[in-house]
Design a protein around this motif. Sequence first.
Motif, short mmCIF file in Angstrom:
data_model
loop_
_atom_site.label_atom_id
_atom_site.label_comp_id
_atom_site.label_asym_id
_atom_site.label_seq_id
_atom_site.Cartn_x
_atom_site.Cartn_y
_atom_site.Cartn_z
N LYS A 82 -3.66 8.99 5.83
CA LYS A 82 -4.80 8.25 6.35
C LYS A 82 -5.89 8.23 5.28
CE LYS A 82 -3.95 9.24 11.23
NZ LYS A 82 -4.50 9.80 12.49
N TYR A 83 -6.51 7.07 5.11
CA TYR A 83 -7.50 6.90 4.05
C TYR A 83 -8.82 6.41 4.66
CZ TYR A 83 -3.40 7.21 1.07
OH TYR A 83 -2.25 7.64 0.45
N LEU A 84 -9.92 6.93 4.12
CA LEU A 84 -11.23 6.55 4.62
C LEU A 84 -11.68 5.20 4.07
CD1 LEU A 84 -13.10 9.99 4.36
CD2 LEU A 84 -12.04 8.95 6.37
N ARG A 85 -11.20 4.85 2.89
CA ARG A 85 -11.60 3.58 2.27
C ARG A 85 -10.38 2.75 1.96
NH1 ARG A 85 -15.18 4.15 -2.70
NH2 ARG A 85 -15.01 1.89 -2.50
N GLY A 86 -10.05 2.62 0.67
CA GLY A 86 -8.91 1.81 0.28
C GLY A 86 -7.60 2.41 0.73
N THR A 87 -6.62 1.56 0.95
CA THR A 87 -5.29 1.99 1.36
C THR A 87 -4.27 1.44 0.37
OG1 THR A 87 -5.95 1.94 3.69
CG2 THR A 87 -3.58 1.95 3.22
N PRO A 88 -3.34 2.27 -0.10
CA PRO A 88 -2.33 1.79 -1.05
C PRO A 88 -1.53 0.61 -0.49
CG PRO A 88 -2.32 4.18 -0.96
CD PRO A 88 -3.23 3.72 0.14
N ILE A 89 -1.04 -0.21 -1.37
CA ILE A 89 -0.26 -1.37 -0.98
C ILE A 89 1.00 -0.92 -0.23
CG2 ILE A 89 1.08 -1.49 -3.13
CD1 ILE A 89 0.77 -4.57 -2.96
N SER A 90 1.35 -1.66 0.80
CA SER A 90 2.51 -1.31 1.62
C SER A 90 3.74 -2.08 1.14
CB SER A 90 2.25 -1.65 3.09
OG SER A 90 2.14 -3.06 3.25
N LEU A 91 4.90 -1.66 1.63
CA LEU A 91 6.13 -2.38 1.30
C LEU A 91 6.08 -3.80 1.83
CD1 LEU A 91 9.03 -2.59 0.28
CD2 LEU A 91 9.80 -1.47 2.39
N LYS A 92 5.54 -3.98 3.03
CA LYS A 92 5.44 -5.33 3.60
C LYS A 92 4.56 -6.23 2.74
CE LYS A 92 4.16 -7.77 7.87
NZ LYS A 92 3.64 -7.61 9.26
N GLU A 93 3.43 -5.70 2.29
CA GLU A 93 2.54 -6.48 1.43
C GLU A 93 3.21 -6.80 0.10
OE1 GLU A 93 -2.01 -5.18 2.46
OE2 GLU A 93 -0.71 -3.65 1.55
N THR A 94 3.97 -5.84 -0.42
CA THR A 94 4.67 -6.06 -1.68
C THR A 94 5.72 -7.15 -1.54
OG1 THR A 94 4.32 -3.72 -2.25
CG2 THR A 94 6.00 -4.92 -3.50
N GLN A 95 6.45 -7.12 -0.45
CA GLN A 95 7.47 -8.15 -0.21
C GLN A 95 6.86 -9.54 -0.10
OE1 GLN A 95 9.07 -6.24 3.30
NE2 GLN A 95 10.94 -5.62 2.23
N THR A 96 5.72 -9.63 0.59
CA THR A 96 5.03 -10.92 0.72
C THR A 96 4.55 -11.42 -0.63
OG1 THR A 96 4.33 -10.37 2.97
CG2 THR A 96 3.13 -12.13 1.84
N LEU A 97 4.00 -10.51 -1.42
CA LEU A 97 3.53 -10.87 -2.76
C LEU A 97 4.67 -11.42 -3.61
CD1 LEU A 97 1.48 -10.88 -5.09
CD2 LEU A 97 1.98 -8.45 -5.43
N ILE A 98 5.80 -10.77 -3.57
CA ILE A 98 6.95 -11.21 -4.37
C ILE A 98 7.42 -12.59 -3.92
CG2 ILE A 98 9.40 -10.73 -4.84
CD1 ILE A 98 8.68 -7.75 -4.83
N ARG A 99 7.43 -12.82 -2.62
CA ARG A 99 7.85 -14.14 -2.11
C ARG A 99 6.91 -15.24 -2.57
NH1 ARG A 99 9.07 -11.33 2.79
NH2 ARG A 99 7.04 -11.94 3.64
N ASN A 100 5.63 -14.91 -2.74
CA ASN A 100 4.64 -15.91 -3.12
C ASN A 100 4.56 -16.15 -4.62
OD1 ASN A 100 3.93 -16.33 -0.45
ND2 ASN A 100 2.27 -14.83 -0.50
N LEU A 101 5.22 -15.32 -5.41
CA LEU A 101 5.21 -15.52 -6.86
C LEU A 101 6.02 -16.76 -7.22
CD1 LEU A 101 5.73 -11.94 -8.33
CD2 LEU A 101 3.82 -13.46 -8.83
#
Length: 362
Positions: free
Chosen positions: A86-105
């Motif tokens: 659990k993070y108070l501020r920023g949160t590391p990138i998730s696998l789901k976000e990474t997969q979406t990013l790759i699809r959008n490249l």
Amino acid sequence: MVESSEPRWLVLDGYEDEPAAFGVPPYVGFHIRYVCGVLESAGLDYEYMTVDRYRQALKTNPESIAKRLENCLGMVCIAGAVVPGKYLRGTPISLKETQTLIRNLPHGTPALFGGWAIRGWKQQGWTPLRPNLFLAVQDTDATLAHFLEKGEWKHQRRTAEQWTAWAQAGAASKAVTDHPDLGNETQAGPLTYEVEVYQGCVRYKRGCKFCIEPKKGVPIWRTPEDIIEEVRIAHDAGVHHVRLGGMTDTYTYMAEGVRELEYPVPDPEPIAKLLHGLREDERLGILHTDNGNPSIIAENMEPSEAITKTLVETLSDGAVLSFGLESADPSVHEANWLNCDPAQLKTAIRLINKHGSVRGER
């Protein structure tokens, strides 16, 4: 952060979070800086973007992200956390976000993803299929440098010379100067510069079961002079606060008998040279350190006491020496190969409190 229509590399900071490597704000991690250091050394233009700014842009101006991805010459991302938290501020990138990013490249755009999260996801069976995408399982920075030079993806380890060069180039890179936590000339921000003192663990033969650090093998040290010079460059770029990271055990920095002894013998001189050398720069604000191994302290009381005194003299008040110990229960210790037994833990606590319990002025 300045947008540009000219093609350039995109460096996405997915926030690493390892046992001995902090990269979630207000920290800026060293691996993302090494990647920027490679691009700086190669004379290539690039944009540094935190994953929080990426998320914000996706919500408020998704066209700007699409445009960035279309125009980028290539993309590098350091991803995320090894252990969920659990993070108070920023949160590391998730696998789901990474997969979406790759699809959008755009199809065929060179894309490099690295970090221990990538290794973990890959071991769990994640194998995204697309051309010119590479998942680094060694040093992301060295893998990128090899691609820029040879035009091919191949797992690489950095040399000692590259480590120094990219650490120093990264100290003044956009990962620092464009980081939202840096602040400005009139008001300093909370940015804390995580510097890698060494990698690996003295318990590499049989380390704590839950920890990735022993997998890095025998510790590889950086010299005090090398680290002090890197931090000096970071100060020139506007950094005030520093944390000495990459140290699975502060007390075994350049210790004797790492390969031969179960409890290597601490050497007080190198860590004293490093800490006092950093404190000599008046621009240094907060100075914190990484972990401490209670068993090393307990089995080497005389040199450990000398190092403890140095820590008290140089670290900022309120600094914490993490023992990395989830429990002192003997059964938990045995099941998880933890780094000390209850008796060693009590001995180490007594020594640390003997010198470190007094309220300071800094």
